[in-house]
Design a protein around this motif. Structure first.
Motif, PDB file in Angstrom:
ATOM      1  N   SER A  62      -1.115   4.253   1.698  1.00  0.00           N
ATOM      2  CA  SER A  62      -1.051   3.852   3.107  1.00  0.00           C
ATOM      3  C   SER A  62      -1.956   4.716   3.979  1.00  0.00           C
ATOM      4  O   SER A  62      -2.375   4.292   5.058  1.00  0.00           O
ATOM      5  CB  SER A  62       0.394   3.937   3.618  1.00  0.00           C
ATOM      6  OG  SER A  62       0.897   5.253   3.465  1.00  0.00           O
ATOM      7  N   LEU A 104       0.828  -1.209   0.000  1.00  0.00           N
ATOM      8  CA  LEU A 104       0.000   0.000   0.000  1.00  0.00           C
ATOM      9  C   LEU A 104       0.863   1.260   0.000  1.00  0.00           C
ATOM     10  O   LEU A 104       0.501   2.274  -0.615  1.00  0.00           O
ATOM     11  CB  LEU A 104      -0.947  -0.002   1.201  1.00  0.00           C
ATOM     12  CG  LEU A 104      -2.094  -1.009   1.104  1.00  0.00           C
ATOM     13  CD1 LEU A 104      -2.862  -1.088   2.414  1.00  0.00           C
ATOM     14  CD2 LEU A 104      -3.045  -0.627  -0.037  1.00  0.00           C
ATOM     15  N   VAL A 108      -5.671   0.148  -5.174  1.00  0.00           N
ATOM     16  CA  VAL A 108      -5.818  -1.066  -4.355  1.00  0.00           C
ATOM     17  C   VAL A 108      -5.736  -2.301  -5.256  1.00  0.00           C
ATOM     18  O   VAL A 108      -5.105  -3.303  -4.910  1.00  0.00           O
ATOM     19  CB  VAL A 108      -7.140  -1.059  -3.571  1.00  0.00           C
ATOM     20  CG1 VAL A 108      -7.266  -2.344  -2.742  1.00  0.00           C
ATOM     21  CG2 VAL A 108      -7.227   0.147  -2.655  1.00  0.00           C
ATOM     22  N   MET A 163      -5.502   2.863   4.343  1.00  0.00           N
ATOM     23  CA  MET A 163      -5.534   1.424   4.614  1.00  0.00           C
ATOM     24  C   MET A 163      -6.690   1.000   5.516  1.00  0.00           C
ATOM     25  O   MET A 163      -7.165  -0.129   5.425  1.00  0.00           O
ATOM     26  CB  MET A 163      -4.196   0.955   5.200  1.00  0.00           C
ATOM     27  CG  MET A 163      -3.869   1.464   6.568  1.00  0.00           C
ATOM     28  SD  MET A 163      -2.365   0.656   7.234  1.00  0.00           S
ATOM     29  CE  MET A 163      -1.118   1.214   6.081  1.00  0.00           C
TER      30      MET A 163
END
Length: 535
Positions: free
Chosen positions: A166, A160, A184, A169
């Motif tokens: 990130s 990620l 993703v 997430m």
């Protein structure tokens, strides 16, 4: 560079109709190849054939993957690894191996071993667990290949971070934007350490700014993983920036191959040219708007004028544009034209035959009589994805005709929107999500035309479309007007589109019309601030 993929004399047909014809193309390891082509040219079929996850019954020729294969464990690597030690079993070396996807069935172990190292990103199919968090989506993919516990979580976070996501997430996947969902998807694909990435219009439905973020992530990922990539895109700068080499597909054949920049520029010149067209043979007035006002009462702002006294006429067979930035009043004006919103004051009259109908008077013999001959195509048009194209054009919209007559009418209507007769016949049994974005838009227009309207209102028909799809939409409107004599009222903040297609344009600003006339003359009055607010 080592030869990686060798396509020789490839022909693929569906129900006897060839969609790819005698394709010959070599792709080297580490190369980025762009595929350009108009809607229905065969790009997606070629990408799925290269992926090798589907059985193709009507296929001849070859799709040969030249790879390195461990003689002991069967692991697959790119061809440059031939002769080197296998990192998986460490007791054997990689040997040269060929897998022909056109000859080997999808259940063949060697073909499956190669296809496991092929990743794909599609235009609309995000293939995510929508109710799960982003991190869970990536962990699930890792679990499928044997990762577990802390190792899976740590690797998911790394992936990620790699796709610059990130900070999302812990978000639920379905709540992400389209660009975030695509990243993703890429993270999930990277789980398998792919040697080839097939990117089939991965940003086709995204706005240019979001698309650039996704493209930058894809470019960085391909470089850092030393992947080979094949990408299709409607954005010329994407192919120019990312690809080393490009081809143009036209009706299933390669018609051009060469340097990515040269091929891309030639392609865009070819597909964005709408050609010469004459002003429509317009008739007498068919819509008359007189001093139209719509005001609302706001607790915080008091009386708010959404439309502040506008007057204009639209002639039969004319393509008339309502231009302006967001909040100028054009959408509210169009809704009053269609009878969906009741004006505060003023009048809208629509001519049916030789009689004028007052759109402020409800009832089947008044407003209802005019609405019967009016159609609207919203920006977020919706075809029935679980129905075939022929169903979308008949039963789904209440047209009850014998099958043969319905099919004939559907084909004729699709031809009116720019399809060839053969292409129209070929898409009728397909599902709506099996055709391209440009084709879907033309089918949506055909869906309106099947009801035989005199007046068609189009609300932001180009939206965030790429240049190629926008050109297809432009041509379909011009052809429909030429063939059927429809009158179009187009609401848009896409000034280039309005300039290309309209006979006249009304420019709205602060709920009023400031000028009406030739598109170039009227739209030249946009201020610098207004131009910054439009595409």
């Amino acid at each position: 560079m080592s030869l990686f993929i060798e396509i020789k004399d490839l022909t693929i047909s569906f129900n006897g109709a060839a969609v790819l014809k005698n394709i010959n193309l070599n792709i080297n390891e580490g190369e980025v190849v762009g595929i350009l082509g108009k809607s229905g040219s065969g790009k997606t079929v070629l990408m799925h054939a290269l992926r090798g996850a589907e059985e193709l019954n009507e296929i001849t020729g070859s799709i040969i993957y030249h790879v390195a294969r461990c003689a002991k464990c069967g692991y697959i690597e790119p061809p440059s690894m031939v002769g080197k030690a296998c990192s998986h079993c460490e007791n054997s070396n990689f040997e040269a191996f060929e897998a022909d996807f056109a000859k080997l069935g999808i259940h063949n172990n060697e073909r499956r071993a190669v296809s496991r190292r092929v990743a794909i990103m599609l235009q609309r199919t995000f293939a995510l667990y929508g109710d799960d968090r982003v991190i869970a989506n990536v962990v699930n993919s890792l679990t499928e290949i044997g990762y577990s516990g802390p190792d899976a979580m740590e690797r998911a976070v790394e992936l990620l971070e790699e796709v610059r996501l990130s900070h999302r997430m812990m978000h639920v996947a379905r709540d992400l934007s389209g660009g975030e969902k695509q990243r993703v998807v890429l993270a999930r694909q990277l789980v398998r350490n792919p040697m080839l990435l097939l990117a089939d219009e991965p940003t086709g439905t995204l706005d240019p700014r979001t698309a650039k973020v996704v493209h930058d992530v894809v470019e960085d990922t391909v470089s850092s993983h030393n992947m080979t990539m094949i990408i299709t895109s409607h954005w010329s700068d994407v192919i120019e920036d990312l690809a080393d080499r490009a081809i143009i597909l036209e009706e299933g054949e390669i018609v051009c191959e060469g340097d990515a920049c040269d091929v891309s520029r030639d392609f865009m010149k070819m597909v964005t040219d709408i050609g010469e067209w004459e002003k429509g043979n317009v008739g007498e007035d068919i819509i008359r708007v007189e001093d139209l006002v719509k005001k609302y009462i706001s607790v915080s702002r008091g009386v708010v004028y959404a439309v502040g006294g506008v007057s204009f006429n639209v002639k039969e067979g004319e393509i008339f544009g309502l231009a302006g930035t967001s909040g100028a009043g054009k959408t509210t004006t169009s809704e009053m034209l269609m009878g969906n919103v009741q004006p505060t004051s003023g009048a809208v009259h629509v001519r049916v035959g030789d009689e004028w109908v007052n759109m402020r008077e409800p009832g089947a013999d008044n407003r209802g009589r005019a609405v019967r001959y009016m159609g609207i195509l919203h920006q977020e048009y919706g075809l029935y994805t679980h129905r075939t194209i022929i169903d979308n054009l008949t039963e789904s919209i209440g047209i009850d005709l014998p099958y043969e007559l319905a099919t004939r009418k559907a084909i004729n209507t699709l031809v009116t929107t720019g399809f060839t007769e053969n292409k129209a016949k070929s898409i009728l049994p397909k599902m709506a999500d099996e055709i391209s974005e440009g084709e879907r838009h033309r089918v949506a227009l055909a869906q309106i035309l099947m009801k035989e309207p005199n007046i068609i209102l189009m609300d932001e028909p180009t939206g965030t479309m790429d240049p190629i799809t926008r050109t297809e939409v432009t041509k379909s409107i011009l052809k429909a007007r030429e063939e059927m004599g429809n009158t179009f009222v187009i609401v848009s903040h896409d000034m280039d589109f309005l300039t290309d297609i309209c006979d006249r344009v009304a420019l709205m600003r602060d709920s009023k019309i400031v000028d009406i006339g030739e598109p170039e003359t009227v739209l030249s009055q946009l201020t610098e601030k207004e131009l910054e607010e439009v595409p």
